[in-house]
Design an enzyme around this catalytic site. Structure first.
Site, PDB file in Angstrom:
ATOM      1  N   ASP A 178       0.864  -1.266   0.147  1.00 19.78           N
ATOM      2  CA  ASP A 178       0.163  -0.055   0.030  1.00 19.78           C
ATOM      3  C   ASP A 178       0.902   1.447   0.061  1.00 19.78           C
ATOM      4  OD1 ASP A 178      -2.974   0.962   0.275  1.00 19.78           O
ATOM      5  OD2 ASP A 178      -2.076   1.953   1.955  1.00 19.78           O
ATOM      6  N   TYR A 217      -3.242  10.581   1.233  1.00 17.67           N
ATOM      7  CA  TYR A 217      -3.899  10.885   0.224  1.00 17.67           C
ATOM      8  C   TYR A 217      -3.867  12.327  -0.101  1.00 17.67           C
ATOM      9  CZ  TYR A 217      -5.384   6.133   0.517  1.00 17.67           C
ATOM     10  OH  TYR A 217      -5.520   4.930   0.432  1.00 17.67           O
ATOM     11  N   HIS A 266      -5.163  -7.388   0.144  1.00 13.87           N
ATOM     12  CA  HIS A 266      -4.407  -6.384   0.178  1.00 13.87           C
ATOM     13  C   HIS A 266      -3.560  -6.615   1.355  1.00 13.87           C
ATOM     14  CE1 HIS A 266      -3.576  -2.158  -0.364  1.00 13.87           C
ATOM     15  NE2 HIS A 266      -3.823  -1.967   1.042  1.00 13.87           N
TER      16      HIS A 266
END
Length: 384
Positions: A179, A312, A362
């Site tokens: 990630d 982000y 994930h």
């Protein structure tokens, strides 16, 4: 004052905070379920109620005692407090390895890998496969808080983590991540290519491309064509959380800091969607203890906003092709991942590409620890 000082760290959550969490969970006001009450609109209320009740009954004192058996430290780098685990192996051939987590995870993701990586002989593997481990919390996550300054793009995080390895006395070292960690790990190699032995990531690597022309698609394997389809679906139906966290991380931070169920729902939504298979309850795939302890870590540190901000809300362009460091790089692709080798090779020196298209999601260290462990060991074995 020695600004390079490394300080031992112990988790000490005030019992009053634990009681407050339990009271808030017990007094949660749940909405009426939306029609269908399914995952298409968020975490189903029935599922959320069950998680909240299990969280209310969870034994944080036992969790804290267990985690405090791990050697934890903090140090200030570039004005930011960085929390990390540092576990040395007794094996003389051990390689220093940094493991880097992502969102919505934490250093807890790697807990069950610590023993097999630092003491492989005790787990049926050659002692020569041993690593010294450094497991930092990303800035703005967990105990690498509070976030004291803006502008922490991937390059700056990579520089800070490089400095951490320097302070620990490691001239040459390896890096691994998933990630956000899958972006930071290769960037560390770009910061100090002469010091990084190799880069290992789980998940997509390199430029994130949501579209490709017909000629490019025709050159892809059926698996890669399916991954391009899933990237398109993600952009169309799942991009909302990125849009919110990249533009209003403070909004998420304010809501999650006052409501533990808001914090729980925000991350469980992705723990469920990103584990594999998606229809299986995340608690079965990741382990209920991890889900509740990870939620506790976010709650007690009140870092939903800063974690979203670091993950982000940065001015780094999506889809930009980075320069290759020339450092040998390996990636393992599980079923959930959407890595395209041709795209990854544009900015990385790929020497190992492992596919597991039918297994894993994930959260590789939790879902497929044995496969991840074996791939890490096999990739770095030539340097041991």
């Amino acid at each position: 004052m020695n600004t390079h000082q490394i300080m031992p760290f112990q988790i000490t959550i005030d019992p009053a905070q634990v009681e407050d969490l339990q009271a808030r969970l017990g007094n949660t006001r749940f909405p009426d379920p939306l029609p269908g009450d399914d995952w298409a609109t968020g975490v189903p209320i029935a599922v959320l109620r069950d998680y909240a009740e299990r969280w209310r009954k969870a034994d944080w004192d036992a969790t804290q005692e267990r985690l405090n058996q791990l050697p934890q430290f903090t140090t200030d780098i570039d004005g930011q407090r960085i929390h990390f685990l540092h576990i040395r192996s007794a094996a003389p051939t051990s390689i220093p390895l940094m493991l880097i987590h992502g969102w919505p995870g934490s250093f807890l993701e790697f807990e069950q890998l610590i023993g097999p990586l630092t003491d492989p002989a005790a787990h049926g593997q050659p002692s020569s496969d041993a690593f010294d481990l450094v497991i930092p919390s990303l800035p703005g996550f967990g105990f690498s808080t509070p976030l004291v300054e803006a502008d922490w793009p991937t390059h700056r995080i990579a520089a800070a983590f490089t400095e951490l390895m320097t302070r620990l006395g490691y001239d040459r070292f390896a890096v691994q991540g998933g990630d956000i960690g899958a972006a930071v790990a290769p960037e560390i190699a770009r910061v100090v290519p002469n010091r990084v032995i190799g880069v290992h990531v789980n998940g997509a690597l390199g430029a994130f491309q949501a579209e490709a022309d017909e000629q490019t698609l025709a050159t892809m394997s059926p698996i890669e064509q399916d991954r391009m389809r899933r990237i398109g679906e993600f952009m169309a139906t799942e991009f909302g959380y990125i849009a919110i966290q990249s533009t209003r991380p403070g909004l998420i931070g304010a809501m999650a800091a006052d409501s533990p169920v808001a914090q729980l729902a925000w991350i469980v939504d992705k723990l469920q969607a990103w584990s594999h298979p998606a229809q299986t309850p995340a608690a079965e795939l990741l382990g209920e203890p991890f889900i509740l302890e990870n939620a506790s870590l976010y709650w007690f540190t009140a870092r939903a906003g800063s974690a979203g901000y670091i993950g982000y809300a940065q001015e780094e362009p999506w889809g930009a092709t980075p320069d290759s460091s020339g450092v040998p790089t390996a990636t393992i692709q599980f079923a959930h991942y959407v890595g395209i080798r041709a795209f990854a090779e544009q900015g990385n020196s790929i020497v190992r590409w492992t596919e597991h298209p039918e297994r894993g999601g994930h959260f590789a260290a939790l879902e497929e620890p044995e496969l991840l462990l074996a791939d890490i060991q096999e990739f770095f074995r030539p340097w041991q």
